[in-house]
Motif scaffolding. Structure first.
Motif, PDB file in Angstrom:
ATOM      1  N   ILE A 137      -3.856  11.264  14.077  1.00  0.00           N
ATOM      2  CA  ILE A 137      -3.995  10.461  15.287  1.00  0.00           C
ATOM      3  C   ILE A 137      -3.490   9.028  15.080  1.00  0.00           C
ATOM      4  CG2 ILE A 137      -6.376   9.718  14.827  1.00  0.00           C
ATOM      5  CD1 ILE A 137      -6.869  10.262  17.848  1.00  0.00           C
ATOM      6  N   LYS A 138      -3.527   8.589  13.813  1.00  0.00           N
ATOM      7  CA  LYS A 138      -3.041   7.234  13.523  1.00  0.00           C
ATOM      8  C   LYS A 138      -1.555   7.206  13.198  1.00  0.00           C
ATOM      9  CE  LYS A 138      -7.461   5.620  11.716  1.00  0.00           C
ATOM     10  NZ  LYS A 138      -8.129   4.935  10.631  1.00  0.00           N
ATOM     11  N   VAL A 139      -0.950   8.390  13.148  1.00  0.00           N
ATOM     12  CA  VAL A 139       0.462   8.439  12.799  1.00  0.00           C
ATOM     13  C   VAL A 139       1.301   8.433  14.086  1.00  0.00           C
ATOM     14  CG1 VAL A 139       2.254   9.663  11.510  1.00  0.00           C
ATOM     15  CG2 VAL A 139      -0.098   9.641  10.665  1.00  0.00           C
ATOM     16  N   GLY A 140       1.508   7.263  14.586  1.00  0.00           N
ATOM     17  CA  GLY A 140       2.351   7.088  15.773  1.00  0.00           C
ATOM     18  C   GLY A 140       3.801   6.984  15.339  1.00  0.00           C
ATOM     19  N   GLU A 141       4.673   6.638  16.270  1.00  0.00           N
ATOM     20  CA  GLU A 141       6.105   6.623  15.978  1.00  0.00           C
ATOM     21  C   GLU A 141       6.463   5.676  14.835  1.00  0.00           C
ATOM     22  OE1 GLU A 141       8.558   5.988  19.478  1.00  0.00           O
ATOM     23  OE2 GLU A 141       7.573   7.755  20.346  1.00  0.00           O
ATOM     24  N   ASP A 142       5.880   4.481  14.891  1.00  0.00           N
ATOM     25  CA  ASP A 142       6.216   3.480  13.890  1.00  0.00           C
ATOM     26  C   ASP A 142       5.715   3.881  12.508  1.00  0.00           C
ATOM     27  OD1 ASP A 142       7.775   1.586  15.005  1.00  0.00           O
ATOM     28  OD2 ASP A 142       6.314  -0.046  14.853  1.00  0.00           O
ATOM     29  N   VAL A 143       4.464   4.327  12.452  1.00  0.00           N
ATOM     30  CA  VAL A 143       3.892   4.744  11.170  1.00  0.00           C
ATOM     31  C   VAL A 143       4.677   5.945  10.646  1.00  0.00           C
ATOM     32  CG1 VAL A 143       1.848   5.709  10.047  1.00  0.00           C
ATOM     33  CG2 VAL A 143       1.584   3.849  11.702  1.00  0.00           C
TER      34      VAL A 143
ATOM     35  N   PHE B 110       4.639   8.355   0.160  1.00  0.00           N
ATOM     36  CA  PHE B 110       5.058   8.114   1.539  1.00  0.00           C
ATOM     37  C   PHE B 110       5.996   6.912   1.611  1.00  0.00           C
ATOM     38  CE2 PHE B 110       0.796  10.059   2.229  1.00  0.00           C
ATOM     39  CZ  PHE B 110       1.266  11.234   2.777  1.00  0.00           C
ATOM     40  N   GLY B 111       7.070   7.109   2.330  1.00  0.00           N
ATOM     41  CA  GLY B 111       7.986   5.993   2.605  1.00  0.00           C
ATOM     42  C   GLY B 111       8.703   5.466   1.378  1.00  0.00           C
TER      43      GLY B 111
ATOM     44  N   THR C  46       7.928   4.799   9.192  1.00  0.00           N
ATOM     45  CA  THR C  46       7.726   4.050   7.959  1.00  0.00           C
ATOM     46  C   THR C  46       7.309   4.961   6.811  1.00  0.00           C
ATOM     47  OG1 THR C  46       7.061   2.188   9.326  1.00  0.00           O
ATOM     48  CG2 THR C  46       6.553   2.037   6.999  1.00  0.00           C
ATOM     49  N   ARG C  47       6.458   5.940   7.146  1.00  0.00           N
ATOM     50  CA  ARG C  47       5.966   6.839   6.089  1.00  0.00           C
ATOM     51  C   ARG C  47       6.903   8.007   5.831  1.00  0.00           C
ATOM     52  NH1 ARG C  47      -0.300   7.034   4.796  1.00  0.00           N
ATOM     53  NH2 ARG C  47      -0.739   4.868   5.288  1.00  0.00           N
ATOM     54  N   MET C  48       7.848   8.173   6.731  1.00  0.00           N
ATOM     55  CA  MET C  48       8.771   9.313   6.658  1.00  0.00           C
ATOM     56  C   MET C  48       8.041  10.639   6.765  1.00  0.00           C
ATOM     57  SD  MET C  48      10.908   7.498   3.620  1.00  0.00           S
ATOM     58  CE  MET C  48      12.060   8.762   3.186  1.00  0.00           C
ATOM     59  N   ILE C  49       7.175  10.740   7.750  1.00  0.00           N
ATOM     60  CA  ILE C  49       6.478  12.001   8.036  1.00  0.00           C
ATOM     61  C   ILE C  49       6.501  12.200   9.550  1.00  0.00           C
ATOM     62  CG2 ILE C  49       4.948  11.975   6.020  1.00  0.00           C
ATOM     63  CD1 ILE C  49       2.756  10.842   7.900  1.00  0.00           C
ATOM     64  N   PRO C  50       6.260  13.427  10.029  1.00  0.00           N
ATOM     65  CA  PRO C  50       6.313  13.658  11.482  1.00  0.00           C
ATOM     66  C   PRO C  50       5.198  12.905  12.228  1.00  0.00           C
ATOM     67  CG  PRO C  50       6.335  15.742  10.270  1.00  0.00           C
ATOM     68  CD  PRO C  50       6.005  14.672   9.285  1.00  0.00           C
ATOM     69  N   VAL C  51       5.497  12.560  13.468  1.00  0.00           N
ATOM     70  CA  VAL C  51       4.483  11.925  14.320  1.00  0.00           C
ATOM     71  C   VAL C  51       3.297  12.871  14.446  1.00  0.00           C
ATOM     72  CG1 VAL C  51       3.981  11.166  16.674  1.00  0.00           C
ATOM     73  CG2 VAL C  51       6.175  10.602  15.634  1.00  0.00           C
ATOM     74  N   GLY C  52       2.117  12.333  14.294  1.00  0.00           N
ATOM     75  CA  GLY C  52       0.901  13.134  14.503  1.00  0.00           C
ATOM     76  C   GLY C  52       0.492  13.961  13.288  1.00  0.00           C
ATOM     77  N   ALA C  53       1.308  13.950  12.216  1.00  0.00           N
ATOM     78  CA  ALA C  53       0.934  14.744  11.033  1.00  0.00           C
ATOM     79  C   ALA C  53      -0.070  13.975  10.190  1.00  0.00           C
ATOM     80  CB  ALA C  53       2.174  15.056  10.208  1.00  0.00           C
ATOM     81  N   ASP C  54      -1.057  14.660   9.662  1.00  0.00           N
ATOM     82  CA  ASP C  54      -1.987  14.016   8.740  1.00  0.00           C
ATOM     83  C   ASP C  54      -1.208  13.586   7.507  1.00  0.00           C
ATOM     84  OD1 ASP C  54      -3.776  14.954  10.555  1.00  0.00           O
ATOM     85  OD2 ASP C  54      -5.149  15.825   9.083  1.00  0.00           O
TER      86      ASP C  54
ATOM     87  N   GLY D   7       0.853  -1.183   0.000  1.00  0.00           N
ATOM     88  CA  GLY D   7       0.000   0.000   0.000  1.00  0.00           C
ATOM     89  C   GLY D   7       0.884   1.226   0.000  1.00  0.00           C
ATOM     90  N   GLU D   8       0.271   2.359   0.216  1.00  0.00           N
ATOM     91  CA  GLU D   8       1.048   3.587   0.033  1.00  0.00           C
ATOM     92  C   GLU D   8       1.729   4.052   1.308  1.00  0.00           C
ATOM     93  OE1 GLU D   8      -1.308   7.150  -0.641  1.00  0.00           O
ATOM     94  OE2 GLU D   8      -3.105   5.992  -0.215  1.00  0.00           O
ATOM     95  N   GLY D   9       1.801   3.184   2.302  1.00  0.00           N
ATOM     96  CA  GLY D   9       2.337   3.645   3.584  1.00  0.00           C
ATOM     97  C   GLY D   9       3.780   3.297   3.850  1.00  0.00           C
TER      98      GLY D   9
END
Lengths: 501, 418, 152
Positions: free
Chosen positions: A257-263, A225-226, A266-274, A201-203
């Motif tokens: 809210i779903k972008v925790g540390e691991d996500v 992403f990622g 993996t996605r290469m975006i800041p924690v908590g960013a949409d 997927g795109e994550g």
């Protein structure tokens, strides 16, 4: 604040004769429907919060629970039914677009169920797959027009890179973010065990899952992403996602809210960013642009990996597919309007796109007519429910199918259409650690292996029944199909005869 | 190899079991001065109360002795130990030779001199099954019972007799019940609870004189008395040890291998002094689990497998009149540096007392809150630093979740019960 | 020997193991009757670990120690370790003194709340039925019956 007009969609029925106040339901409902009243020693339910996911129903040790559609009836009206009214209440209260998850639930025709398969009788023998060899292996990728051999009989034609599948089934793209890490692990391990592939997927690809690379398709989508070189090289193929059957023309939105540390990592975006995937790829406005991306990716990976392009099934799907084939894609994925999603605007999910069966037949026919069918593989996606859907898809011209919803159902999804809330009680479409844990990858992966092993067996039985001993011999063999209850136009598009003809 | 064990309670039994585990061939003999097979002495109050059948009171069943080939000689008191010739003279006239000897003679009741005690022919102690059987025979619903001693034994006797006799009066010199375990507040609360069950207490008092059918207390009060139970306390039974010239302080002196001062003679159980890890002194710790472990340690060393006794500390699980009291370590500290945490609920009659010193738990008492008490015990036993734990043990009910994950994992998965 | 091991990463704290433990040790073997008519204390403790990110849980039952303290502390001889290594409690012999509770470092021996039968409740590995009820009914495979050696 005024009183809410929205009525609960479901009612929770508790058989007090069976309830033992063990509170398993209380502990297991992430939506906090159930609560225990200590004073009266009774478990109570708040119907309004229920999404009918059956977590409590399944786990209740005495089977004391049932969930029903709310019996509260609005006055009979075929046009303004309860759902239509409640949707207006919701939007009047929130001012927002309606969101839904999973695939289109509306009663549009399901063409799989209007096509029937052939079987051998007398004139050619059927084959028993338990006694005779039966091949369900397929290769996904561009095929040469012809094969050339040297004098010694050695193949001299260079074969473009292929994805080898033990059965014509792949797990479709579901991003890490939209589904949990445990769900991904289950898919990856099942793919490895079965000799097929799953799709990131795109994550992006979680660092723990690089080891499943031989069974992974990495996706490049509009959000990119990622995506990095290691990622592109990690899998057996790269998929460019141009569109998705559940929401053609629409991008994606993973709430912060779903972008925790691991996500985040993996996605290469800041924690908590949409994580917003734009509707288009901002560098693709034409087939030529797509071709550039395809070849950029091929170049980056030394032309060792097939590049797949995924589009939603829409009006001009056949012409678009032709363009994609000519742009250099090794395979095209057609995603029908029943395909699932973690979140989509309800109106888009329910009203945009066309049925996969018609799109598939149209694309296969068009590419044949243009003499370029060998240049791409066709993958059919968007609500493939069982092995007979697969056999029909192959007969309509698909090389393989993608399954998403079916795989999730196998690991516990109860199609409650609430993925977007992030509170999946089955640990699938959630990033909450306490919920994710509910999906034990050891158990889930085995269920996927079981399901697809069973399907593969069924496919062999059906092939054998038709007197065919290899799935390749069925591809595009529409003579094996007959329509029932279809009009002439539908039969023409599907390229099949009516039953009895 | 001949193994001889004097004393047939838990220390003797666990010693025999351990010897047999290490030595399949040696001859094991246990001498018991009692006429019953081994039983748990704390069970006699349950027996008197009719809560345990006499056929179930036996500590280990007959199969145990058969399978382990342990020969038990009943009604045989060890009169003399001749360590030179390695022989023990029994009261049955026989002589028993040994290569390794264990003295596990336990405790004997401590009966202080009381004026006129000979006037009451129904005077008993309450330690052995025999005592309970005698009392059982003579009690009627008209009996007036005086119990001297409001410690564990006295209270268990009172519980066993409650409802079966006309009156029960408990007399003690101390100002409260179970002075060694309870602080005054808790003691008072329990006292009130027991008083509701028709047991009268005469505290800070004592029996000054015993008459034929009455006793006179120190404060002059006269109470009718048909049965007098002396439950003041116990002391180590060192009689046999002394005949061998073994070194004895309050109890028999042993080293960490449970060896006495005389070669090839070991001792274990209530008759010895052993290391109290909380005070780092040798003490008589007359505790059941202690006796078991000492017996086992002795048995191991006697049969050639070296083993050390790690020491122990006071601990008790007591139940009477429906009350459960679990305590361990130091509960009534003299040291002012000890911090005491108390949590109580008068309505539910529950009480929790935790005592800490230098970042360690040194004692606890739990009234009607027995659940998971063993974890507190392990914190004392294992010398656990409280700041290494996941939470403040005074803030939350204890659980294994108090331990950090690696330690918890070690306990749960590697079976480390240290 | 085989014991029940709880895996924190999979335990949901749902409490089903308790339900099935109680039922397996009931007279009726019927969940509803067990809860309505019998007052049974489950031999399992479910513990919660509070961490900043998410609650985790684990279920705990008797570890059947190699060198069980409860057996040593038992004053009546009710507690013993059988030939298979299972630590058992003979109900008829147990007087409910709770010495075992005092010494169990896991807190895995529980007082039976049923006051009439003042005995204790502890895991017997469901030895009569083969597979422990908690393992059989754990919805997430968090409880496994495994050999000690396999775990180490």
């Amino acid at each position: 604040m005024s009183i809410s007009l929205i009525t609960p969609q479901f009612e929770v029925l508790r058989d007090e004769k069976k309830c033992i106040q063990c509170k398993v339901c209380v502990k297991q409902c992430a939506n906090e429907v159930h609560r225990y009243d200590e004073e009266d020693n009774v478990v109570l339910a708040d119907d309004a919060k229920c999404v009918n996911c059956h977590r409590c129903v399944v786990l209740c040790p005495t089977k004391a629970l049932k969930i029903r559609n709310n019996s509260l009836e609005f006055r009979d009206n075929a046009n303004w039914n309860g759902k239509a009214i409640n949707e207006i209440f919701i939007q009047a209260e929130t001012g927002g677009i309606l969101l839904s998850s999973m695939g289109n639930p509306k009663p549009f025709p399901i063409y799989w169920d209007k096509m029937l398969l052939n079987a051998s009788q007398v004139t050619n023998p059927s084959i028993d797959p338990l006694r005779e060899p039966m091949e369900t292996k397929v290769m996904i990728g561009r095929k040469p027009k012809k094969l050339e051999f040297d004098k010694k009989g050695k193949l001299i034609t260079e074969i473009p890179p292929q994805i080898e599948l033990n059965m014509p089934i792949m797990f479709s793209a579901m991003s890490y973010g939209s589904i949990s890490k445990n769900a991904h692990e289950a898919l990856a391990r099942a793919a490895e065990k079965l000799g097929i592939v799953y799709n990131t997927g795109e994550g992006g690809l979680h660092k723990d899952f690089y080891k499943y690379g031989k069974n992974t398709i990495v996706q490049v989508a509009s959000g990119r992403f990622g995506v990095h070189l290691n990622y592109l090289e990690a899998g057996v193929a790269i998929e460019i996602k141009m569109g998705q059957g559940a929401k053609p023309g629409i991008g994606g939105h993973l709430p912060g809210i779903k972008v925790g540390e691991d996500v985040s990592a993996t996605r290469m975006i800041p924690v908590g960013a949409d994580a917003i995937s734009p509707a288009p790829h901002h560098d693709i406005y034409s087939i030529e642009d797509l071709s550039q991306l395809i070849f950029s990716l091929k170049e980056a990976t030394n032309y060792k990996k097939p590049v797949l392009v995924k589009i939603a099934a829409v009006n001009n799907v056949a012409a678009i597919a032709s363009g994609i084939a000519r742009a250099g894609a090794d395979a095209i994925i057609i995603d029908g309007f029943r395909g699932g999603t973690g979140a989509a605007p309800t109106r888009v999910r329910d009203n945009v796109g066309i049925p996969i069966e018609l799109a598939l037949a149209a694309v296969d026919q068009r590419l044949r007519d243009e003499g370029i069918r060998n240049e791409v593989s066709i993958v059919c996606a968007g609500s493939v429910r069982n092995s007979s859907d697969i056999v029909k898809a192959i007969a309509l011209g698909a090389d393989a199918v993608y399954i998403g919803s079916a795989a999730l159902i196998a690991i516990g999804c109860h199609m409650c259409h609430s993925c977007s809330t992030g509170k999946c009680n089955w640990g699938i479409a959630t990033q909450e650690a306490e919920l994710v844990k509910r999906l034990n990858p050891d158990l889930a992966y085995q269920k996927l292996v079981n399901l697809l092993s069973a399907w593969n067996h069924e496919i062999k039985e059906m092939l054998g029944g038709m007197g065919i001993n290899a799935i390749d011999s069925l591809r595009g063999n529409r003579l094996m199909l007959r329509g029932v209850g279809l009009n002439q136009k539908e039969l023409d598009i599907l390229g099949i005869k009516h039953a009895g003809e | 190899m001949e193994y001889l064990i004097i004393g047939n309670s838990v220390a003797g039994t666990s010693c025999a079991q351990k010897i047999r585990f290490n030595d399949k061939k040696g001859q094991i003999t246990i001498l018991s001065e009692e006429s019953f097979p081994a039983y748990g002495r704390p069970l006699i109050s349950y027996y008197l109360a009719g809560k345990v059948d006499s056929n179930l009171i036996q500590y280990r069943n007959d199969d145990f002795y058969r399978e382990n080939k342990i020969n038990v000689v009943l009604n045989c008191k060890a009169l003399n130990i001749d360590s030179k010739n390695k022989k023990v003279k029994g009261s049955n006239g026989k002589e028993y030779s040994y290569d390794k000897l264990l003295i596990a003679t336990g405790s004997v009741p401590f009966v202080p001199p009381v004026k006129g005690i000979e006037n009451q022919k129904n005077t008993f102690t309450f330690l052995k099954l025999e005592d309970a059987k005698k009392i059982e025979k003579i009690i009627t619903d008209k009996s007036n019972v005086i119990i001297v001693g409001a410690g564990l034994i006295g209270l268990k006797a009172a519980e066993a007799l409650a409802g079966k006799v006309a009156s029960i009066s408990v007399v003690d010199l101390a100002d409260r019940l179970m002075a060694s375990v309870l602080d005054s507040q808790t003691a008072l609360r329990i006292q009130k609870y027991i008083e509701k069950r028709d047991v009268k207490f005469y505290l800070s008092n004592t029996v000054a004189e015993v008459g034929k059918d009455s006793v006179v207390l120190k404060n002059g009060e006269k109470l009718p008395c048909d049965i007098l139970i002396m439950a003041v306390g116990v002391k180590p039974n060192t009689e046999a040890a002394l005949t061998a010239g073994i070194k004895v302080n309050r109890g028999i002196v042993v080293n960490e291998y449970m060896e006495t001062s005389v070669k090839n003679i070991y001792a274990a159980g209530d008759c010895v002094e052993s290391l109290d890890i909380l005070s780092n002194q040798n003490k008589v710790l007359a505790l059941w689990p202690n006796a078991y472990m000492q017996g086992e340690t002795a048995g191991s060393n006697m049969s050639g497998v070296e083993n050390k006794f790690a020491g122990s500390f006071a601990m008790n699980a007591i139940g009477f009149f429906g009350i459960q009291l679990i305590s361990a370590g130091i509960v009534d500290p003299k040291d002012e540096k000890v911090s005491i945490y108390i949590e109580e609920n008068e309505k539910e009659i529950t009480y929790k007392k935790l005592l800490t010193l230098n970042n360690k738990l040194i004692g606890f008492a739990l009234l009607n809150l027995p659940d998971r008490a063993g974890i507190y015990t392990s914190l004392i036993n294992d010398d656990v630093k409280l700041d290494s734990l996941n939470y403040d043990i005074t803030k939350k009910d204890i659980g294994l979740n108090v331990f950090p994950q690696d330690i918890r994992h070690n306990k749960l998965f590697r079976g480390n019960n240290k | 020997m085989k014991k029940v091991y709880a895996f924190e990463k999979n335990c949901l704290g749902c409490g089903l193991c308790e339900v099935y433990c109680k039922t397996a040790h009931s007279k009726s073997k019927d969940i509803i009757k067990t809860y309505r008519k019998e007052n049974i204390t489950s031999a399992i403790v479910i513990e919660e670990i509070l961490s900043p990110k998410a609650k985790t849980y684990f279920a705990l039952q008797c570890r059947h120690c190699a060198d069980p303290k409860c057996v040593k502390a038992c004053i009546s001889g009710a507690m013993y370790k059988d030939q298979n290594g299972i630590v058992k409690n003979i109900k008829e012999k147990c007087v409910g003194c709770l010495s075992c509770v005092l010494v169990c470092p896991f807190g895995a021996v529980k007082r039976n709340k049923d006051k009439e039968r003042k005995i204790i409740s502890k895991c017997d590995l469901c030895i009569e039925t083969g597979t422990p009820a908690c393992v059989e009914n754990c919805p997430n495979n968090a409880l496994k019956l495994m050999d000690e050696e396999e775990v180490k």
